[in-house]
Design a protein around this motif. Sequence first.
Motif, mmCIF file in Angstrom:
data_model
loop_
_atom_site.group_PDB
_atom_site.id
_atom_site.type_symbol
_atom_site.label_atom_id
_atom_site.label_comp_id
_atom_site.label_asym_id
_atom_site.label_seq_id
_atom_site.Cartn_x
_atom_site.Cartn_y
_atom_site.Cartn_z
ATOM 1 N N CYS A 1 48.324 -19.663 31.645
ATOM 2 C CA CYS A 1 47.050 -20.247 31.211
ATOM 3 C C CYS A 1 46.391 -19.395 30.132
ATOM 4 O O CYS A 1 45.889 -19.927 29.133
ATOM 5 N N LEU A 2 46.401 -18.079 30.313
ATOM 6 C CA LEU A 2 45.780 -17.186 29.330
ATOM 7 C C LEU A 2 46.511 -17.233 27.997
ATOM 8 O O LEU A 2 45.881 -17.280 26.932
ATOM 9 N N HIS A 3 47.850 -17.220 28.029
ATOM 10 C CA HIS A 3 48.631 -17.284 26.791
ATOM 11 C C HIS A 3 48.419 -18.610 26.077
ATOM 12 O O HIS A 3 48.337 -18.659 24.840
ATOM 13 N N THR A 4 48.299 -19.683 26.837
ATOM 14 C CA THR A 4 48.094 -20.994 26.241
ATOM 15 C C THR A 4 46.715 -21.085 25.604
ATOM 16 O O THR A 4 46.563 -21.621 24.511
ATOM 17 N N LEU A 5 45.699 -20.565 26.279
ATOM 18 C CA LEU A 5 44.353 -20.552 25.709
ATOM 19 C C LEU A 5 44.290 -19.683 24.459
ATOM 20 O O LEU A 5 43.616 -20.010 23.482
ATOM 21 N N GLU A 6 44.997 -18.560 24.498
ATOM 22 C CA GLU A 6 45.004 -17.641 23.360
ATOM 23 C C GLU A 6 45.618 -18.290 22.128
ATOM 24 O O GLU A 6 45.191 -18.050 21.001
ATOM 25 N N ASN A 7 46.606 -19.133 22.330
ATOM 26 C CA ASN A 7 47.299 -19.784 21.221
ATOM 27 C C ASN A 7 46.971 -21.276 21.175
ATOM 28 O O ASN A 7 47.826 -22.108 20.886
#
Length: 204
Positions: A130-136
């Motif tokens: 979730c964090l990686h997806t939000l970051e990108n």
Amino acid sequence: MKKILRKETGTGITVWSDFTVMLALTGLSVYNGQATVFYIIYLFWWNELIVKAVNRIFKWRRNREAQYTVSAAAASSGPLMAIYWIFIVVIFGFVASWEDKTAIQTNFSVLFFRNVYFNLNILFILVTACLHTLENDRQLTANPSPGVTANMIVLHVSIILGAFVFFMVVKGFPDVFRPENSWSAVLMITPFLLLRFLVHWFSR
């Protein structure tokens, strides 16, 4: 020439942090006698499934027009993941560990989410996905780059490596890979963790 391996987002620090957390949780499970080869391969399967699901959910929410594309992608990868699940559970969960009651019990605890360390690993994968997806987030509306994801490479190679470890190494050295020998679990699981780290490191 197009790269076969899709470029993954993230830094070296991200790769190290992911590897460190997974190593710590898996190390604790090995120390407490709650880790098997099925444990680590099944974890990689869940890793790929969770990342795919999170990416598609975020894509759908960001761009409703991409719903058809997401559904088509899910239709193509869904059966493959299902086949992998059956193969991993049957071969690595039961067949390969049939003579080891301790391993079978551990595999059952993993399969039915009764293994604390496995569950924590799953939770960590979900949070980081979730964090990686939000970051990108901006990249989600663009067309995905061609190639195979690092997680899928890890899953493919792990299945082959797992078959080799079980049917060639473990069966060939029964005196070393005994249920009461905790170091045997370390020897079996370490190559899988190194594989995941190296694939993700070179896909940055």
